[in-house]
Motif scaffolding. Structure first.
Motif, PDB file in Angstrom:
ATOM      1  N   THR A   4      -3.332 -17.130   3.243  1.00 18.04           N
ATOM      2  CA  THR A   4      -4.359 -18.123   2.897  1.00 18.04           C
ATOM      3  C   THR A   4      -5.715 -17.493   2.636  1.00 18.04           C
ATOM      4  O   THR A   4      -6.640 -18.201   2.229  1.00 18.04           O
ATOM      5  N   VAL A   5      -5.853 -16.181   2.895  1.00 17.12           N
ATOM      6  CA  VAL A   5      -7.171 -15.539   2.752  1.00 17.12           C
ATOM      7  C   VAL A   5      -7.092 -14.300   1.860  1.00 17.12           C
ATOM      8  O   VAL A   5      -7.803 -13.323   2.079  1.00 17.12           O
ATOM      9  N   GLY A   6      -6.227 -14.359   0.857  1.00 14.15           N
ATOM     10  CA  GLY A   6      -6.187 -13.296  -0.134  1.00 14.15           C
ATOM     11  C   GLY A   6      -5.440 -12.054   0.259  1.00 14.15           C
ATOM     12  O   GLY A   6      -5.631 -10.989  -0.348  1.00 14.15           O
ATOM     13  N   GLN A   7      -4.558 -12.141   1.263  1.00 16.82           N
ATOM     14  CA  GLN A   7      -3.737 -10.995   1.653  1.00 16.82           C
ATOM     15  C   GLN A   7      -2.267 -11.414   1.676  1.00 16.82           C
ATOM     16  O   GLN A   7      -1.654 -11.496   2.746  1.00 16.82           O
ATOM     17  N   PRO A   8      -1.709 -11.682   0.507  1.00 22.05           N
ATOM     18  CA  PRO A   8      -0.314 -12.132   0.450  1.00 22.05           C
ATOM     19  C   PRO A   8       0.653 -11.005   0.786  1.00 22.05           C
ATOM     20  O   PRO A   8       0.293  -9.825   0.772  1.00 22.05           O
ATOM     21  N   ILE A   9       1.884 -11.376   1.077  1.00 27.88           N
ATOM     22  CA  ILE A   9       2.927 -10.396   1.338  1.00 27.88           C
ATOM     23  C   ILE A   9       3.408  -9.828   0.005  1.00 27.88           C
ATOM     24  O   ILE A   9       3.747 -10.566  -0.913  1.00 27.88           O
ATOM     25  N   ASP A  10       3.431  -8.532  -0.105  1.00 28.00           N
ATOM     26  CA  ASP A  10       3.938  -7.868  -1.305  1.00 28.00           C
ATOM     27  C   ASP A  10       5.435  -8.159  -1.428  1.00 28.00           C
ATOM     28  O   ASP A  10       6.208  -7.834  -0.529  1.00 28.00           O
ATOM     29  N   PRO A  11       5.877  -8.778  -2.538  1.00 27.64           N
ATOM     30  CA  PRO A  11       7.304  -9.088  -2.682  1.00 27.64           C
ATOM     31  C   PRO A  11       8.198  -7.855  -2.661  1.00 27.64           C
ATOM     32  O   PRO A  11       9.400  -7.981  -2.457  1.00 27.64           O
ATOM     33  N   ILE A  49      -0.910  -3.735  11.684  1.00 29.77           N
ATOM     34  CA  ILE A  49      -0.966  -4.824  10.709  1.00 29.77           C
ATOM     35  C   ILE A  49      -2.017  -5.872  11.072  1.00 29.77           C
ATOM     36  O   ILE A  49      -2.921  -6.144  10.283  1.00 29.77           O
ATOM     37  N   CYS A  50      -1.908  -6.451  12.259  1.00 24.98           N
ATOM     38  CA  CYS A  50      -2.758  -7.594  12.585  1.00 24.98           C
ATOM     39  C   CYS A  50      -4.235  -7.239  12.672  1.00 24.98           C
ATOM     40  O   CYS A  50      -5.089  -7.957  12.132  1.00 24.98           O
ATOM     41  N   GLU A  51      -4.552  -6.139  13.349  1.00 27.74           N
ATOM     42  CA  GLU A  51      -5.961  -5.780  13.510  1.00 27.74           C
ATOM     43  C   GLU A  51      -6.638  -5.470  12.173  1.00 27.74           C
ATOM     44  O   GLU A  51      -7.715  -6.002  11.889  1.00 27.74           O
ATOM     45  N   PRO A  52      -6.057  -4.603  11.313  1.00 27.92           N
ATOM     46  CA  PRO A  52      -6.734  -4.361  10.037  1.00 27.92           C
ATOM     47  C   PRO A  52      -6.749  -5.580   9.118  1.00 27.92           C
ATOM     48  O   PRO A  52      -7.724  -5.797   8.394  1.00 27.92           O
ATOM     49  N   LEU A  53      -5.695  -6.399   9.150  1.00 23.30           N
ATOM     50  CA  LEU A  53      -5.677  -7.616   8.334  1.00 23.30           C
ATOM     51  C   LEU A  53      -6.829  -8.531   8.728  1.00 23.30           C
ATOM     52  O   LEU A  53      -7.566  -9.038   7.866  1.00 23.30           O
ATOM     53  N   ALA A  87      -5.962  -2.513   2.910  1.00 18.42           N
ATOM     54  CA  ALA A  87      -4.956  -1.536   2.472  1.00 18.42           C
ATOM     55  C   ALA A  87      -4.166  -0.997   3.660  1.00 18.42           C
ATOM     56  O   ALA A  87      -2.950  -0.770   3.561  1.00 18.42           O
ATOM     57  N   LEU A  88      -4.840  -0.797   4.791  1.00 17.23           N
ATOM     58  CA  LEU A  88      -4.135  -0.340   5.993  1.00 17.23           C
ATOM     59  C   LEU A  88      -3.097  -1.359   6.450  1.00 17.23           C
ATOM     60  O   LEU A  88      -1.990  -0.995   6.871  1.00 17.23           O
ATOM     61  N   ALA A  89      -3.448  -2.633   6.386  1.00 18.71           N
ATOM     62  CA  ALA A  89      -2.486  -3.670   6.756  1.00 18.71           C
ATOM     63  C   ALA A  89      -1.270  -3.639   5.839  1.00 18.71           C
ATOM     64  O   ALA A  89      -0.127  -3.769   6.288  1.00 18.71           O
ATOM     65  N   GLN A  90      -1.506  -3.438   4.543  1.00 19.52           N
ATOM     66  CA  GLN A  90      -0.386  -3.352   3.604  1.00 19.52           C
ATOM     67  C   GLN A  90       0.449  -2.097   3.863  1.00 19.52           C
ATOM     68  O   GLN A  90       1.677  -2.123   3.753  1.00 19.52           O
ATOM     69  N   ASP A  91      -0.209  -1.014   4.232  1.00 19.75           N
ATOM     70  CA  ASP A  91       0.531   0.201   4.615  1.00 19.75           C
ATOM     71  C   ASP A  91       1.438  -0.081   5.804  1.00 19.75           C
ATOM     72  O   ASP A  91       2.581   0.391   5.858  1.00 19.75           O
ATOM     73  N   GLY A  92       0.919  -0.841   6.763  1.00 21.45           N
ATOM     74  CA  GLY A  92       1.707  -1.183   7.931  1.00 21.45           C
ATOM     75  C   GLY A  92       2.943  -1.991   7.579  1.00 21.45           C
ATOM     76  O   GLY A  92       4.028  -1.782   8.134  1.00 21.45           O
ATOM     77  N   LEU A  93       2.796  -2.911   6.635  1.00 20.23           N
ATOM     78  CA  LEU A  93       3.940  -3.712   6.207  1.00 20.23           C
ATOM     79  C   LEU A  93       4.969  -2.863   5.465  1.00 20.23           C
ATOM     80  O   LEU A  93       6.178  -3.037   5.659  1.00 20.23           O
ATOM     81  N   ARG A  94       4.483  -1.944   4.653  1.00 22.74           N
ATOM     82  CA  ARG A  94       5.426  -1.049   3.956  1.00 22.74           C
ATOM     83  C   ARG A  94       6.156  -0.147   4.948  1.00 22.74           C
ATOM     84  O   ARG A  94       7.331   0.186   4.741  1.00 22.74           O
ATOM     85  N   TRP A  95       5.478   0.231   6.011  1.00 22.24           N
ATOM     86  CA  TRP A  95       6.116   1.027   7.067  1.00 22.24           C
ATOM     87  C   TRP A  95       7.180   0.214   7.791  1.00 22.24           C
ATOM     88  O   TRP A  95       8.274   0.700   8.086  1.00 22.24           O
TER      89      TRP A  95
END
Length: 205
Positions: free
Chosen positions: A177-184, A104-108, A137-145
């Motif tokens: 704050t930089v266009g990568q919000p948490i997907d609800p 998550i952190c590195e790709p974000l 997209a990888l960061a979002q994949d990480g959050l979904r995981w």
């Protein structure tokens, strides 16, 4: 000891870690936007990598890298434990911290640097603007995981706050704050994030 601080999620991890432990250290603010971290004396005397944060120890040596700094502070100030009090707890915290950092952190962070942050970072490091969307997209994949894995938990690594929570929160809060919000749709992460955001360490002022 002396702490070299700045804006950004990396220093925030350490400042939150210290706040949760009640650690107060003399602080030097480094002007990241102005590039102070990339020129002398900072990149010669403090951190040759030109990054923040950094922790100057009593003997004048310097520690960098947020996990190394937090590990050191945990040993110097063991209570309250934020990495663990047993071998099993420490291993579990380190496992989750590593997973979160890589997935998550590195790709974000790179997604930001190669897109919204490009004007600032392009003169300072190799940037790959064509990779920005994929990294985000990888960061979002990480959050979904991660989301289903924390079902029913108050904290990432189990029943207590750890470095893994602090790391993830600092970077997700930056992402908002930089266009990568948490997907609800990641309901477990949303609830966890709101609990973390309410902690005094997340709102020091």
């Amino acid at each position: 000891m002396r702490f070299y601080n700045s804006i950004g999620p990396n220093p925030r991890v350490v400042t939150m870690f210290m706040a949760e432990k009640g650690i107060e250290l003399p602080e030097v603010m480094i002007d990241l936007r102005g590039g102070e971290n990339r020129r002398a004396p900072y990149n010669i005397e403090v951190n040759p990598a030109g990054q923040t944060p950094a922790l100057e120890l009593d003997d004048g040596s310097v520690l960098t890298e947020i996990t190394a700094i937090c590990e050191y502070l945990e040993e110097r100030y063991p209570a309250p434990a934020l990495i663990g009090t047993t071998a099993e707890e420490r291993a579990r915290t380190r496992m989750w911290t590593r997973r979160i950092d890589i997935r998550i952190c590195e790709p974000l962070t790179s997604g930001f640097r190669f897109a919204e942050g490009l004007p600032v970072f392009e003169p300072r490091m190799r940037c790959l603007p064509e990779a920005a969307a994929g990294l985000k997209a990888l960061a979002q994949d990480g959050l979904r995981w991660l989301d289903p894995l924390i079902t029913g938990r108050d904290f990432i690594a189990g029943g207590a706050l750890t470095l893994a929570d602090i790391l993830l929160f600092a970077f997700l809060d930056f992402g908002t704050t930089v266009g990568q919000p948490i997907d609800p749709a990641n309901a477990n992460i949303v609830r966890w994030y709101e609990r973390m955001k309410a902690r005094p360490s997340a709102n020091p002022n």
